[in-house]
Scaffold this motif. Structure first.
Motif, PDB file in Angstrom:
ATOM      1  N   ALA A  48       0.843  -1.200   0.000  1.00  0.00           N
ATOM      2  CA  ALA A  48       0.000   0.000   0.000  1.00  0.00           C
ATOM      3  C   ALA A  48       0.877   1.247   0.000  1.00  0.00           C
ATOM      4  N   ILE A  49       0.311   2.333  -0.520  1.00  0.00           N
ATOM      5  CA  ILE A  49       0.989   3.633  -0.498  1.00  0.00           C
ATOM      6  C   ILE A  49      -0.021   4.670  -0.035  1.00  0.00           C
ATOM      7  N   LEU A  50       0.331   5.397   1.013  1.00  0.00           N
ATOM      8  CA  LEU A  50      -0.453   6.533   1.495  1.00  0.00           C
ATOM      9  C   LEU A  50       0.245   7.766   0.946  1.00  0.00           C
ATOM     10  N   LEU A  51      -0.410   8.502   0.058  1.00  0.00           N
ATOM     11  CA  LEU A  51       0.259   9.476  -0.802  1.00  0.00           C
ATOM     12  C   LEU A  51      -0.300  10.881  -0.677  1.00  0.00           C
ATOM     13  N   ASP A  52       0.589  11.836  -0.429  1.00  0.00           N
ATOM     14  CA  ASP A  52       0.238  13.249  -0.429  1.00  0.00           C
ATOM     15  C   ASP A  52       0.265  13.769  -1.867  1.00  0.00           C
ATOM     16  N   TRP A  53      -0.432  14.853  -2.129  1.00  0.00           N
ATOM     17  CA  TRP A  53      -0.457  15.442  -3.467  1.00  0.00           C
ATOM     18  C   TRP A  53       0.642  16.486  -3.628  1.00  0.00           C
ATOM     19  N   ASN A  54       0.665  17.472  -2.745  1.00  0.00           N
ATOM     20  CA  ASN A  54       1.560  18.620  -2.890  1.00  0.00           C
ATOM     21  C   ASN A  54       2.887  18.382  -2.177  1.00  0.00           C
ATOM     22  N   MET A  55       3.937  18.100  -2.980  1.00  0.00           N
ATOM     23  CA  MET A  55       5.271  17.871  -2.432  1.00  0.00           C
ATOM     24  C   MET A  55       6.292  18.471  -3.386  1.00  0.00           C
ATOM     25  N   PRO A  56       7.473  18.806  -2.870  1.00  0.00           N
ATOM     26  CA  PRO A  56       8.536  19.304  -3.753  1.00  0.00           C
ATOM     27  C   PRO A  56       9.133  18.154  -4.582  1.00  0.00           C
ATOM     28  N   VAL A  57       9.975  18.469  -5.509  1.00  0.00           N
ATOM     29  CA  VAL A  57      10.722  17.551  -6.379  1.00  0.00           C
ATOM     30  C   VAL A  57       9.785  16.822  -7.349  1.00  0.00           C
ATOM     31  N   MET A  58       8.903  15.954  -6.832  1.00  0.00           N
ATOM     32  CA  MET A  58       7.894  15.285  -7.651  1.00  0.00           C
ATOM     33  C   MET A  58       6.625  15.184  -6.827  1.00  0.00           C
ATOM     34  N   ASN A  59       5.525  15.739  -7.344  1.00  0.00           N
ATOM     35  CA  ASN A  59       4.284  15.715  -6.573  1.00  0.00           C
ATOM     36  C   ASN A  59       3.622  14.338  -6.643  1.00  0.00           C
ATOM     37  N   GLY A  60       2.555  14.180  -5.895  1.00  0.00           N
ATOM     38  CA  GLY A  60       1.902  12.885  -5.781  1.00  0.00           C
ATOM     39  C   GLY A  60       1.283  12.378  -7.066  1.00  0.00           C
ATOM     40  N   ILE A  61       0.650  13.254  -7.840  1.00  0.00           N
ATOM     41  CA  ILE A  61      -0.002  12.804  -9.068  1.00  0.00           C
ATOM     42  C   ILE A  61       1.032  12.373 -10.106  1.00  0.00           C
ATOM     43  N   ASP A  62       2.155  13.091 -10.188  1.00  0.00           N
ATOM     44  CA  ASP A  62       3.221  12.690 -11.116  1.00  0.00           C
ATOM     45  C   ASP A  62       3.843  11.359 -10.678  1.00  0.00           C
TER      46      ASP A  62
END
Length: 121
Positions: A48-62
């Motif tokens: 499983a992966i618990l994933l944030d959307w807004n992050m530096p370097v590479m965001n969650g959707i990318d």
């Protein structure tokens, strides 16, 4: 024991999620951005992966799009956990391959319910 990769640039969010998920008997790895998460997945794919959307370097959707394009990237259950709560973001996440969506702030009941919906508990 199932494994979960917690991907969030906030140390506090990672700490809270780790505590909840460890109580649910998950083995936890952490990443601070999508690039780090992708590298972790190449080493060992989590359940499983618990994933944030807004992050530096590479965001969650990318990250999610890159993950789902890899040969084994369809395996982990991905649950977005973000403050992005408009229908356009939710639709984009589901279309990119997210299995479920949690709004921040969250608690154990919310995570347990969403993980149960996707067959993780």
């Amino acid at each position: 024991m199932k494994s979960c990769l917690v991907v969030d640039d906030s140390r506090v969010i990672r700490m809270v999620a780790r505590r909840i998920l460890e109580q649910m008997s998950f083995q936890i790895e952490e990443a601070t951005d999508g690039k780090e998460a992708l590298e972790a997945c190449h080493k060992k794919m989590p359940d499983a992966i618990l994933l944030d959307w807004n992050m530096p370097v590479m965001n969650g959707i990318d990250f999610l799009r890159a993950l789902r394009s890899t040969p084994t990237g369809g395996q982990p259950v991905v649950v977005f956990c973000t403050t992005e709560n408009d229908i356009a973001h939710i639709r984009e996440a589901i279309e990119a391959g997210a299995n479920e969506y949690i709004m921040k702030p969250f608690d154990r009941d919310i995570i347990e319910a969403k993980f149960a919906q996707v067959g993780l508990v």
